[in-house]
Design a protein around this motif. Sequence first.
Motif, PDB file in Angstrom:
ATOM      1  N   VAL A   1      51.896   5.200  52.793  1.00  0.00           N
ATOM      2  CA  VAL A   1      52.851   6.249  53.175  1.00  0.00           C
ATOM      3  C   VAL A   1      53.676   5.803  54.377  1.00  0.00           C
ATOM      4  O   VAL A   1      54.909   5.961  54.402  1.00  0.00           O
ATOM      5  CB  VAL A   1      52.109   7.572  53.475  1.00  0.00           C
TER       6      VAL A   1
ATOM      7  N   ASP B   1      57.672   5.292  54.176  1.00  0.00           N
ATOM      8  CA  ASP B   1      58.511   6.084  55.083  1.00  0.00           C
ATOM      9  C   ASP B   1      59.408   5.175  55.921  1.00  0.00           C
ATOM     10  O   ASP B   1      60.590   5.471  56.145  1.00  0.00           O
ATOM     11  CB  ASP B   1      57.647   6.944  56.001  1.00  0.00           C
TER      12      ASP B   1
ATOM     13  N   LYS C   1      45.800   4.431  51.940  1.00  0.00           N
ATOM     14  CA  LYS C   1      46.804   5.392  51.466  1.00  0.00           C
ATOM     15  C   LYS C   1      47.772   5.758  52.601  1.00  0.00           C
ATOM     16  O   LYS C   1      48.982   5.852  52.390  1.00  0.00           O
ATOM     17  CB  LYS C   1      46.130   6.653  50.935  1.00  0.00           C
ATOM     18  N   ARG C   2      47.226   5.964  53.791  1.00  0.00           N
ATOM     19  CA  ARG C   2      48.089   6.282  54.928  1.00  0.00           C
ATOM     20  C   ARG C   2      49.024   5.120  55.245  1.00  0.00           C
ATOM     21  O   ARG C   2      50.187   5.315  55.614  1.00  0.00           O
ATOM     22  CB  ARG C   2      47.247   6.638  56.164  1.00  0.00           C
TER      23      ARG C   2
ATOM     24  N   ARG D   1      53.303  16.535  51.012  1.00  0.00           N
ATOM     25  CA  ARG D   1      53.894  16.158  52.305  1.00  0.00           C
ATOM     26  C   ARG D   1      53.422  17.083  53.421  1.00  0.00           C
ATOM     27  O   ARG D   1      53.141  16.628  54.531  1.00  0.00           O
ATOM     28  CB  ARG D   1      55.416  16.164  52.205  1.00  0.00           C
TER      29      ARG D   1
ATOM     30  N   TYR E   1      55.805  10.584  44.710  1.00  0.00           N
ATOM     31  CA  TYR E   1      56.353  11.182  45.920  1.00  0.00           C
ATOM     32  C   TYR E   1      57.590  10.468  46.477  1.00  0.00           C
ATOM     33  O   TYR E   1      58.250  10.993  47.377  1.00  0.00           O
ATOM     34  CB  TYR E   1      55.270  11.246  46.995  1.00  0.00           C
ATOM     35  N   TYR E   2      57.901   9.294  45.933  1.00  0.00           N
ATOM     36  CA  TYR E   2      59.095   8.563  46.365  1.00  0.00           C
ATOM     37  C   TYR E   2      59.904   8.116  45.141  1.00  0.00           C
ATOM     38  O   TYR E   2      60.245   6.946  45.000  1.00  0.00           O
ATOM     39  CB  TYR E   2      58.714   7.339  47.209  1.00  0.00           C
TER      40      TYR E   2
ATOM     41  N   TYR F   1      53.328  12.921  58.630  1.00  0.00           N
ATOM     42  CA  TYR F   1      53.869  11.576  58.806  1.00  0.00           C
ATOM     43  C   TYR F   1      52.827  10.736  59.534  1.00  0.00           C
ATOM     44  O   TYR F   1      52.305  11.134  60.574  1.00  0.00           O
ATOM     45  CB  TYR F   1      55.199  11.616  59.563  1.00  0.00           C
TER      46      TYR F   1
ATOM     47  N   ILE G   1      51.361   7.150  44.681  1.00  0.00           N
ATOM     48  CA  ILE G   1      52.116   7.652  45.836  1.00  0.00           C
ATOM     49  C   ILE G   1      53.598   7.341  45.676  1.00  0.00           C
ATOM     50  O   ILE G   1      54.464   8.203  45.863  1.00  0.00           O
ATOM     51  CB  ILE G   1      51.567   7.053  47.139  1.00  0.00           C
TER      52      ILE G   1
END
Length: 247
Positions: A126, A130, A122-123, A71, A172-173, A76, A168
Amino acid sequence: MDMENSVGDSETSDGRDEMEKKKVGLLRALVETKDPTAKDVDNLMLRRFLRARDLDVEKASMMFLKYLKWRHAMGYTSETYIQNELAQEKLYMQGRDKKGRPIGVAFPCKHNYSHRDLDEFKRFVVYSLDKLCASIPEGQEKFVIIADHKGWGYANFDIRGYVAALSIMQDYYPERLGKVFLIHVPYIFWTAWKVIYPFIDKNTREKIVFVENKSLQSVLLKEIDENQLPEIYGGKLPLIPIQESSY
């Protein structure tokens, strides 16, 4: 007899809650000594990582510290850096299920791996996760996905992209996905499924529901009220691209 069972279940639940609370404290103490920025996260986040590792404090700490490092490096994601992905309008967000979980609607047929940049994708993943997480109401921790595979073909099968997205979300989530409905699944998808399946962890597999076309509306309405279901599935809400969602 029912009363005895009820009392027993309550005592068992209370015991689990106390054990989790104790282990969250142990996890916090461990990760804060290794990365002081861990002080900025709440106990609910630590509990999700703990649950993702079956309450193993050591394994959860490694997972969480890996998340913090990722992170800090990722930050972000701004819409400025994912314009190509957003222009494809392959992910929408509208409505909530009966548990209050926000609903994302994905159209994998709009994803063409020959036209995508992996880093931008990938972005985009994310950014989307988010935004879904930010829309989760107090008292709830998860979201729901409807993945509509109508029109999906081999041109949409992006093994590197799919594995990256899975990694991801799972790494990460953790404990954010409540359920994913796979609908309008074509026969050729099963070839791709055999390739992807080994990359899906046990917790995620348990949340995947394949829905037959003939029972689509009834299955979705069992979980989502009509006034919260997208119009294209017999509900009353229009689809809104995720970047235009007000959540």
